[in-house]
Design a protein around this motif. Structure first.
Motif, mmCIF file in Angstrom:
data_model
loop_
_atom_site.group_PDB
_atom_site.id
_atom_site.type_symbol
_atom_site.label_atom_id
_atom_site.label_comp_id
_atom_site.label_asym_id
_atom_site.label_seq_id
_atom_site.Cartn_x
_atom_site.Cartn_y
_atom_site.Cartn_z
ATOM 1 N N ILE A 485 -1.676 28.301 12.573
ATOM 2 C CA ILE A 485 -2.497 29.462 12.894
ATOM 3 C C ILE A 485 -1.590 30.671 12.729
ATOM 4 N N ARG A 486 -2.096 31.710 12.079
ATOM 5 C CA ARG A 486 -1.258 32.868 11.758
ATOM 6 C C ARG A 486 -1.347 33.943 12.848
ATOM 7 N N ILE A 487 -0.353 34.777 12.860
ATOM 8 C CA ILE A 487 -0.418 35.999 13.666
ATOM 9 C C ILE A 487 -1.367 36.964 12.967
ATOM 10 N N HIS A 488 -2.338 37.514 13.693
ATOM 11 C CA HIS A 488 -3.251 38.478 13.061
ATOM 12 C C HIS A 488 -3.244 39.826 13.771
ATOM 13 N N ASN A 489 -2.310 39.977 14.724
ATOM 14 C CA ASN A 489 -2.197 41.205 15.501
ATOM 15 C C ASN A 489 -0.886 41.895 15.169
ATOM 16 N N ARG A 490 -0.935 43.184 14.870
ATOM 17 C CA ARG A 490 0.272 43.894 14.444
ATOM 18 C C ARG A 490 1.349 43.878 15.520
ATOM 19 N N ASP A 491 0.978 44.049 16.776
ATOM 20 C CA ASP A 491 1.975 44.089 17.844
ATOM 21 C C ASP A 491 2.707 42.751 17.971
ATOM 22 N N VAL A 492 1.951 41.646 17.910
ATOM 23 C CA VAL A 492 2.571 40.327 18.003
ATOM 24 C C VAL A 492 3.461 40.081 16.792
ATOM 25 N N GLN A 493 3.011 40.506 15.612
ATOM 26 C CA GLN A 493 3.832 40.329 14.412
ATOM 27 C C GLN A 493 5.124 41.124 14.514
ATOM 28 N N SER A 494 5.052 42.334 15.085
ATOM 29 C CA SER A 494 6.254 43.146 15.272
ATOM 30 C C SER A 494 7.217 42.468 16.248
ATOM 31 N N ARG A 495 6.670 41.853 17.307
ATOM 32 C CA ARG A 495 7.516 41.124 18.259
ATOM 33 C C ARG A 495 8.196 39.936 17.577
ATOM 34 N N MET A 496 7.480 39.289 16.687
ATOM 35 C CA MET A 496 8.055 38.164 15.948
ATOM 36 C C MET A 496 9.210 38.640 15.066
ATOM 37 N N PHE A 497 9.022 39.745 14.371
ATOM 38 C CA PHE A 497 10.100 40.288 13.541
ATOM 39 C C PHE A 497 11.314 40.657 14.408
ATOM 40 N N ASP A 498 11.064 41.190 15.615
ATOM 41 C CA ASP A 498 12.167 41.514 16.533
ATOM 42 C C ASP A 498 12.948 40.254 16.894
ATOM 43 N N ALA A 499 12.214 39.171 17.201
ATOM 44 C CA ALA A 499 12.862 37.912 17.579
ATOM 45 C C ALA A 499 13.704 37.351 16.441
#
Length: 584
Positions: A485-499
């Motif tokens: 299942i993909r990330i479809h929310n910009r905020d969650v995707q940004s948190r993933m890039f931070d991690a």
């Protein structure tokens, strides 16, 4: 048409018919007064027959002068064969020759164009156009054709739409190395060949194409082995407005459909296995469940007895090999040497024989008494005549080594039958894995994988504990496909890039287009991609995907038939703005 029938078509019901066949000369058998030709085309072999006193003398001589792989056209009457051949479909008939035309001669081929060829792999790859004439190779490509057709039929029926995505794309830092393509019109800049169409299929979900698929060519610049090629084909799929269960049901359905259509077999519903269980029971995230032999944790019963090897180890793990207590010392030494190979990496092997009289014999008898060994057997579920094989050391390395040993023992005992298929889903992988070299977390699948919802809160505090909403389809110990299942929310995707250690600028430069797309109504979505070449090889009973690719590369990534890759001319390099060395 230059022919009325193919060489695999004629049967006993065709006796008496006048026909015309074209094909390649497989072999000529000259018995003086009798001459036979085995004529081959894509569809099969037909025997052509000439007889002194019946066949025109000049025609009979012409038959005798034919060489292997000559292309010929023959006309004649279908007759019942006196000595039948039940190994080929046309074995009841032969063609009494009346006319022969040589369409093209052939040099003597460098190897036999037969299933049991005398040509080595390198030679056959150099003359791939000859190798492709062999039945065994052609049948592999026919399996591939049927698989592709069946995939499209099933997905079309499920209302998926096939959309082609670009081949010249942007390079990304995650995953394997990209193949780069210089741009003449944009000096100093490069396209990359896609490792997968991941971001494009997610963009298609944002665009409202809620069920997408593609049989797509992908590229990875990585070291090769039997099941890898620098270019390979994926069945790439994505769905919107779904949860994980919807995807698992849809693509389990695809696998069942392929088994039925291509193999003619029914398979049961796929069991689900947690990633953590797969690793603890099989030492692999792609377990072969055609046989048992699961890992048993012996820490409690094996440590604290003065055997330093076990006492100093993080893990003591064993497998029970049923009915093998009669193994000789020579056999056990051979297995011990096998696990010590660098590819396996174990330092040694401990064994326990469970004798028929209830006693135990081990390689560590000086440290453990009969009661100790009995406790091992009870924990392992071992009975009389069984053999325990035990490894110890670092948990991760010991699991990996014991997993390889389990597969080896399964092969030696004939438990890995290629005609038996045991699929399963492995779910809930770790979202991130720590890389010692770069000292940062990397995405275990890719950076667009969604965390399990209840683990999202750990993304900043305990990133290594976060589970991914990801799944792999595994068949017979081979990972056939994987997705999430993909990330479809910009905020969650940004948190993933931070991690993952991306700076805001890096994330924007690499994936700004996707982040922006998420701001325009991205639906919940997920997908999966199957290794199509690997799936074909599994269905065809082969360990190598090269057998199911028309023009494969060798293990050095070369196409030895066309001699590629090859140097570019100085003029081409200048035009692209590439300088490999100082000009004199």
């Amino acid at each position: 048409m230059l022919r009325t029938n193919t060489c695999g078509e004629l049967r006993i019901s065709d006796v008496g018919k006048k026909v015309k066949l074209n094909g390649w000369v497989q072999r000529v058998r000259d018995k003086g007064a009798l001459v036979w030709i085995d004529l081959r085309d894509r569809y099969g072999i037909t025997q052509i027959f000439g007889e002194e006193g019946v066949t025109d003398k000049e025609l009979l001589n012409q038959m005798k002068e034919l060489g292997r792989e000559f292309v010929i056209s023959v006309e004649g009457e279908v007759a019942e064969r006196f000595s039948k051949n039940d190994k080929i479909p046309t074995g009841d008939i032969e063609l009494k020759i009346e006319k022969l035309e040589v369409l093209n001669e052939s040099k003597v081929p460098p190897f036999k164009i037969e299933n049991e060829t005398d040509g080595g792999e390198d030679l056959r790859m150099k003359y791939r156009y000859l190798d492709l004439r062999r039945d065994v190779v052609r049948s592999s490509l026919q399996i591939r054709h049927r698989m592709a057709k069946s995939v499209r039929d099933y997905l079309d029926h499920q209302e998926f739409i096939e959309v082609e995505t670009p081949v010249l794309i942007k390079s990304t830092p995650e995953g394997a190395r990209d193949f780069l393509v210089p741009s003449r019109m944009n000096p100093g800049e490069f396209y990359a060949l896609p490792q997968s169409p991941q971001t494009f299929k997610q963009i298609l979900m944002v665009a409202g194409f809620d069920r997408y698929f593609q049989l797509v060519k992908c590229f990875r610049d990585e070291d090769l082995r039997a099941d890898r090629q620098p270019e390979f084909t994926q069945i790439d799929c994505e769905m919107s407005f779904v949860e994980r269960e919807d995807i698992l049901q849809t693509f389990e359905g695809l696998a069942k459909y392929l088994f039925k259509e291509v193999k003619g077999i029914e398979v049961e519903d796929f069991p689900r296995m947690e990633y953590a269980d797969a690793m603890s029971l099989y030492g692999s995230d792609k377990p072969d469940i055609r046989f048992e032999m699961t890992f048993k944790d012996l820490n409690e019963v094996a440590k604290g007895k003065g055997f330093k090897v076990f006492d100093d180890s993080e893990a003591v793990l064993g497998i029970c090999v049923k009915g093998c207590a009669e193994y000789t010392r020579k056999q056990l030494d051979e297995i011990t040497n096998w696990v010590k190979r660098p590819q396996i990496g174990a330092k040694g092997l401990v064994y326990v024989k469970c004798n028929a009289d209830g006693s135990y014999k081990s390689s560590v008898d000086k440290f453990f008494n009969q009661d100790d060994l009995k406790a091992w057997a009870e924990v392992s579920g071992a009975e009389a005549n069984d053999l325990l094989l035990v490894l110890s050391g670092d948990l991760k390395k010991t699991r990996k080594a014991l997993g390889e040993l389990r597969l080896e023992m399964g092969s030696r005992l004939g438990l890995r039958d290629k005609n038996v298929f045991k699929p399963l889903w492995v779910v809930n992988f770790p979202l991130l894995e720590w890389d010692e070299e770069s000292e940062r977390f990397h995405a275990m699948h890719h950076p667009f994988t969604s965390p399990i919802p209840e683990d999202l809160k750990k993304l900043e505090t305990e990133p290594g504990e976060v589970r991914a909403n990801a799944y792999d389809m595994v068949i017979n110990g081979v990972e056939i496909g994987g997705g999430s299942i993909r990330i479809h929310n910009r905020d969650v995707q940004s948190r993933m890039f931070d991690a993952l250690g991306f700076t805001k600028e890096e994330a924007q430069a690499q994936f700004g287009f996707l982040l922006e797309a998420f701001e325009y109504g991205a639906p919940p979505h997920g997908g999966i991609a199957f290794g199509f070449d690997r799936l074909c090889s599994l269905f065809g009973g082969s360990d190598s995907i090269r057998d199911f690719i028309a023009f494969p590369k060798n293990t050095s990534g070369r196409d030895v038939m066309i001699d590629s890759p090859s140097p570019a001319s100085l003029e081409q390099l200048k035009e692209l703005g590439i300088k490999l060395f100082e000009e004199k």
